[in-house]
Enzyme design. Structure first.
Site, PDB file in Angstrom:
ATOM      1  N   SER A 149      15.200 -22.535   4.370  1.00 36.88           N
ATOM      2  CA  SER A 149      15.962 -23.679   5.095  1.00 36.88           C
ATOM      3  C   SER A 149      16.542 -22.932   6.418  1.00 36.88           C
ATOM      4  O   SER A 149      15.718 -22.774   7.114  1.00 36.88           O
ATOM      5  CB  SER A 149      17.153 -23.877   4.005  1.00 36.88           C
ATOM      6  OG  SER A 149      17.893 -24.982   4.489  1.00 36.88           O
TER       7      SER A 149
ATOM      8  N   GLU B 204       8.386 -31.164  -0.220  1.00 33.00           N
ATOM      9  CA  GLU B 204       8.468 -30.811   1.214  1.00 33.00           C
ATOM     10  C   GLU B 204       7.054 -30.468   1.943  1.00 33.00           C
ATOM     11  O   GLU B 204       7.004 -30.159   2.994  1.00 33.00           O
ATOM     12  CB  GLU B 204       9.318 -29.723   1.307  1.00 33.00           C
ATOM     13  CG  GLU B 204      10.929 -30.353   1.093  1.00 33.00           C
ATOM     14  CD  GLU B 204      11.789 -29.251   1.350  1.00 33.00           C
ATOM     15  OE1 GLU B 204      13.124 -29.635   1.524  1.00 33.00           O
ATOM     16  OE2 GLU B 204      11.458 -27.944   1.525  1.00 33.00           O
TER      17      GLU B 204
ATOM     18  N   HIS C 161      13.832 -28.845  -2.582  1.00 27.76           N
ATOM     19  CA  HIS C 161      14.310 -27.748  -1.508  1.00 27.76           C
ATOM     20  C   HIS C 161      14.438 -26.506  -1.972  1.00 27.76           C
ATOM     21  O   HIS C 161      13.753 -25.448  -1.509  1.00 27.76           O
ATOM     22  CB  HIS C 161      15.424 -28.167  -0.703  1.00 27.76           C
ATOM     23  CG  HIS C 161      15.532 -27.633   0.585  1.00 27.76           C
ATOM     24  ND1 HIS C 161      14.739 -27.311   1.757  1.00 27.76           N
ATOM     25  CD2 HIS C 161      16.888 -27.054   1.096  1.00 27.76           C
ATOM     26  CE1 HIS C 161      15.344 -26.734   2.661  1.00 27.76           C
ATOM     27  NE2 HIS C 161      16.625 -26.402   2.323  1.00 27.76           N
TER      28      HIS C 161
END
Length: 697
Positions: free
Chosen positions: A526, A611, A639
């Site tokens: 992230s 993702e 995530h």
């Protein structure tokens, strides 16, 4: 033969075996000293979410008489790719532990994000047990076969049962003060919206603000979705809509579960907080006391940022975060009407969900080398009493010693990093060093996202720098998130701030003769992955990288969807059609694909399946130029990864990746992957790809 092959293709895939939960509870046995391996971290017993930033309250609760605590214990089992779960009750006087319920499924948090509802995640959905007023039972949420219901367990361990049969998941609940009923919340509108989307799909979805392509190929319901509140009569088990007064209970905090901002003394005096109108910390403010209609304000500087006040006799105690980069948790005491305060206690350990129990605090506590455990703290004396240690065997594992390094960058931002020395460290010998981001508060496990096993690296002969990100540059000037992001993006101020904050302790480790300057690696998820990406283009310190999400690139508007794309553009990101000098300069400063020819360091990306296509623009550009990039995709992940088997695979591959690129070590159990890495090293990734399509685990 043909029929046999056809039958095998039609047969369902072999299911994972049920987890072996015989060792969910600590045995109390003595354990011989040995090296820590990745499995030790995957199989840690946990109370609450792994990431302490996700939630710091409601992870346990204390009974009305203050004598017992209840919480959920959880352990991942990579062999079965499942979880063992149990509800426990601990006697806070004798430290006796009782299992009052076993079973249920791991609950993953869903939340509203950027205008869409019920966004999926791999975060743990915290389980908060709540006590009946008589202290004889606890009520909690439990997930079974995909449905979240309320369960009740007797505190004496005599039984547990589901007490709701809701068609929709139970999201929140509170017991009424008299203990005769429970108010709980669901979102039937979410079910209706999902059904409408299913129907819409028969004629095709219009691509609109409901889409987040990076997460799903179908639209999400738009947020917010109203909740419905219900009242459950415990005697008759009947359910009716809750009244407004009953519904209001859902939003009340409780000191018994670590969630409060005011307290009343036995004399009726009220301690509370005056919170500024514009603040980033809604639970912190100026401490005041209301007594007989008169307001007494604590004027001491320490009282301006107080949190969680409680009474001990006629004095108010409160928690405050202070020190370098707010890394210290301190406890103060104030006598109302006096000008000063007294600091009773301070620590760099992490406290979670503290509950006042008389003059003491009962808390979940973790240190850099100590996984989370339940403790009692006497702030006045500093005496600590362990009440329940989920992982007593951890004390027998060999660990690298930790030293905290502090720095301030050119932006004036304070930060710190924990330098973890290799197990068996020899002064004067230089070691490979790996940076793990981007939070270093509490137990040093695997960084944000828990993908890079710090102590497993230390046991493999690496030094590790566990880095805690400095405050956002934008929030130094404003509390408005959009304006803060504009400040952050201007000339990449925040990315430069973070990179400076990392490079400073790395250089210190090099200067002290600990880190080998030719063998420095960086990891991140992230925001940490964004730092990896920026370092790829703007730093010469790092020789190899590993990312758990990848990558911000010029296809940004496509992957985040229309609504989020507008929000990002408002913050300062270029649109897809923007090709002026400013847009080109922006992507030259950050885009992997626009700078692929200048990237030569090896990159490992281990990403979730919802993702992975986000990474393809960057990965494809690097592969077209035969740059050393290796991409792995994990199914049914988000995530943050949640599956224990995936966690172990990510841990182990990251260790072997850095061992290969920084030390030249070829993992013997990873022949197929190492062969591919060898090809990457020689710029032959295109020709080697077919031979490494299914490497051994």
């Amino acid at each position: 033969m043909a029929l046999a092959v056809a039958a095998s293709l039609l047969a369902p895939a072999a299911a994972w075996a049920a987890p072996d939960c015989t060792d969910l509870m600590p045995s109390g046995a003595r354990f011989p000293a040995r090296n820590l391996v990745p499995e030790d971290l995957v199989r840690l017993r946990d109370i609450g979410p792994v990431d302490p930033n996700q939630q710091d309250e409601g992870l346990f609760s204390v009974s009305p008489d203050g004598r017992h605590a209840a919480f959920q214990l959880r352990r991942g089992d990579p062999a079965s790719n499942g979880f063992c779960l149990a509800m426990l009750v601990v006697d806070l006087r004798t430290r006796a532990v009782r299992v009052v319920d076993r079973g249920g499924d791991f609950m993953r948090l869903r939340f509203d994000a950027r205008g869409v509802a019920s966004f999926p995640s791999g975060f743990t959905d915290p389980v908060t047990p709540r006590w009946s007023p008589d202290g004889k039972s606890i009520v909690y949420r439990r997930r079974d076969r995909g449905a979240v219901q309320l369960w009740r367990a007797e505190a004496n361990g005599s039984g547990s049962e589901a007490i709701t049969d809701s068609i929709d998941d139970v999201d929140a609940f509170r017991l009424t003060i008299d203990g005769l009923g429970i108010v709980y919340a669901t979102k039937p509108g979410l079910r209706d919206a999902s059904a409408a989307i299913d129907k819409e799909g028969l004629s095709g979805f219009r691509y609109d603000d409901r889409f987040v392509p990076a997460a799903a190929s179908r639209p999400f319901p738009l947020a917010p979705i109203a909740r419905a509140a219900w009242y459950l009569d415990l005697a008759s088990r009947t359910v009716r809509p809750a009244t407004p007064e009953e519904t209001a209970l859902l939003d009340k905090g409780a000191m018994q579960e670590g969630s409060w901002s005011e307290a009343t003394s036995v004399d009726g005096d009220r301690a509370s907080l005056q919170v500024p109108a514009r603040t980033l910390y809604a639970a912190r403010g100026r401490l005041i006391v209301t007594r007989h209609g008169q307001t007494l304000t604590c004027g001491a500087p320490e009282c301006a940022d107080a949190n969680q006040p409680w009474w001990v006799g006629g004095k108010v105690r409160f928690v405050r975060h202070e020190g370098w980069a707010n890394s210290v948790t301190a406890i103060y005491e104030w006598t109302p009407g006096t000008p000063g305060v007294r600091r009773l206690y301070a620590t760099e350990d992490l406290f979670l969900g503290c509950v006042p129990t008389g003059a003491t605090l009962t808390c979940l506590r973790e240190g850099s080398l100590q996984p989370r455990r339940l403790e009692r703290l006497d702030p006045a004396s500093g005496e600590r009493t362990p009440l329940f240690d989920p992982n007593p065997e951890f004390a027998s594992l060999k660990l690298g010693q930790v030293e905290r390094l502090r720095s301030r960058n050119s932006f004036g931002m304070e930060s710190f990093a924990d330098l973890v020395l290799p197990v068996g460290y020899v002064p004067g010998q230089r070691y490979p060093l790996v940076v793990v981001q981007y939070n270093s508060r509490g137990f040093l496990r695997g960084g944000t996202g828990d993908d890079y096993p710090i102590q497993a690296f230390a046991n493999r002969g690496f030094a590790v720098l566990s880095f805690d990100r400095p405050r956002s540059v934008g929030f130094k000037s404003t509390t408005d998130p959009v304006e803060a992001e504009r400040i952050n993006l201007k000339d990449f101020a925040d990315r430069r701030s973070v990179l400076e904050a990392i490079e400073s302790p790395v250089r210190l480790a090099i200067e002290r003769g600990i880190a080998d300057p030719a063998r420095i690696g960086m990891t991140g998820l992230s925001d940490g992955a964004s730092t990896v990406q920026y370092a790829l283009l703007h730093s010469k310190l790092f020789s190899a990288f590993a990312m758990s999400s990848c990558c911000w690139d010029s296809s940004l508007p496509l992957r985040v969807g229309p609504m989020a794309a507008r929000q990002f553009h408002e913050m300062g990101y270029p649109r897809t059609v923007d090709d002026d000098a400013a847009a080109q300069a922006f992507w030259r400063g950050f885009s992997v694909s626009r700078n692929a020819r200048d990237i030569h360091a090896p990159i490992l990306a281990q990403v979730s399946d919802d993702e992975f296509w986000v990474a393809l623009q960057s990965v494809t550009a690097l592969r077209e130029l035969d740059r050393p990039i290796d991409l792995y995709v994990f199914p049914d992940e988000h995530h943050v990864k949640w599956q224990p088997a995936h966690r172990l695979a990510v841990y182990s591959r990251a260790l072997d990746w850095f061992d290969y690129w920084l030390n030249g070590v070829k993992a013997p159990g990873r022949a197929g992957e190492v062969a591919y890495w060898e090809a990457l090293r020689h710029g032959l990734s295109g020709s080697a790809g077919a031979s490494a399509t299914a490497p051994p685990p």
